[in-house]
Design a protein around this motif. Sequence first.
Motif, PDB file in Angstrom:
ATOM      1  N   ASN A  76      55.808  45.554  59.806  1.00  0.00           N
ATOM      2  CA  ASN A  76      56.368  45.467  58.454  1.00  0.00           C
ATOM      3  C   ASN A  76      57.825  45.039  58.567  1.00  0.00           C
ATOM      4  N   TYR A  86      49.311  49.563  53.926  1.00  0.00           N
ATOM      5  CA  TYR A  86      48.361  48.464  54.120  1.00  0.00           C
ATOM      6  C   TYR A  86      46.931  49.018  54.072  1.00  0.00           C
ATOM      7  N   ALA A  94      48.671  44.756  51.394  1.00  0.00           N
ATOM      8  CA  ALA A  94      49.689  45.567  50.728  1.00  0.00           C
ATOM      9  C   ALA A  94      49.871  45.049  49.301  1.00  0.00           C
TER      10      ALA A  94
END
Length: 277
Positions: free
Chosen positions: A60, A68, A125
């Motif tokens: 990330n 996620y 996400a």
Amino acid sequence: MSSKRGMDCLLASLIIVFVSLLPLKAPAQDTGDGASFTASLLNIEAPVNETFRYQATLKNSSAQAQVYELSAEGPEGWRVVFKAKGSQVTSLNVDPGKTENLTIEMRPAYGAGPSKYVVPVHAHADNETLSLELEAVVEGSYALELTTPSGRLSGEVTEGEKAEILLQVKNTGSLALNDITFSSQNPPNWKATFSPSEIQQLDPGESVDVLATLSVPDKTLAGDYVSNFTAKNASSTSTATYRMTVKTSMLSGWVGMLVILLAIGFVFYLIRKFGRR
């Protein structure tokens, strides 16, 4: 004068062309680019009865934490699970600028044929979807099963006689089996023979009947006994446990009764003879 003005116009035109060829620079922006979903191995080859395991990393690169959701588009009948820190998960929380490791496990469907299967895997996400394409190359499998045509694994025999047991050898894998031989583990002094004694080739899905002849010695005590029959080759093996109940013969029974009667008669004779004194 006009020539000077023409020169100035020409110079100005050259300057404009030169400036237009220079690269333009835009202000730097934090777009969150750099997030990644990677795996150390994208292609794994294994037999159909094994689990394919892939080690993946989820990064990330945004300025905020991301949750996620994990999903996979496996073939019909396949089971795909995600594991992080030893636990099975369906989503993963990744802090800003951090990475998380996860294991992706795939279990092929029963009977999946030898081939290369492509399985897309996604981490979704709120504002992005990261994807991987994993490849599972399924090899052919060797599998052998020894049983009886009816599935029954018990029988009866009289001591001193032979019992014929019909066994069945099945190739439950996806590859041919060659040079299958037979053996047995029996009670002491028992013997087993097989017909045929060897199968040279057994193709996938096929079965062959094998006759096992079990010889039970004389004077074997009545009761239950166990024999283990085994079929094997270089790639696979299977064992069937067969329970045999041994009964005494009629002749042995009559002899036993006669011995008992003689013993009773002898005792009665002794009582009468010595009881008078």
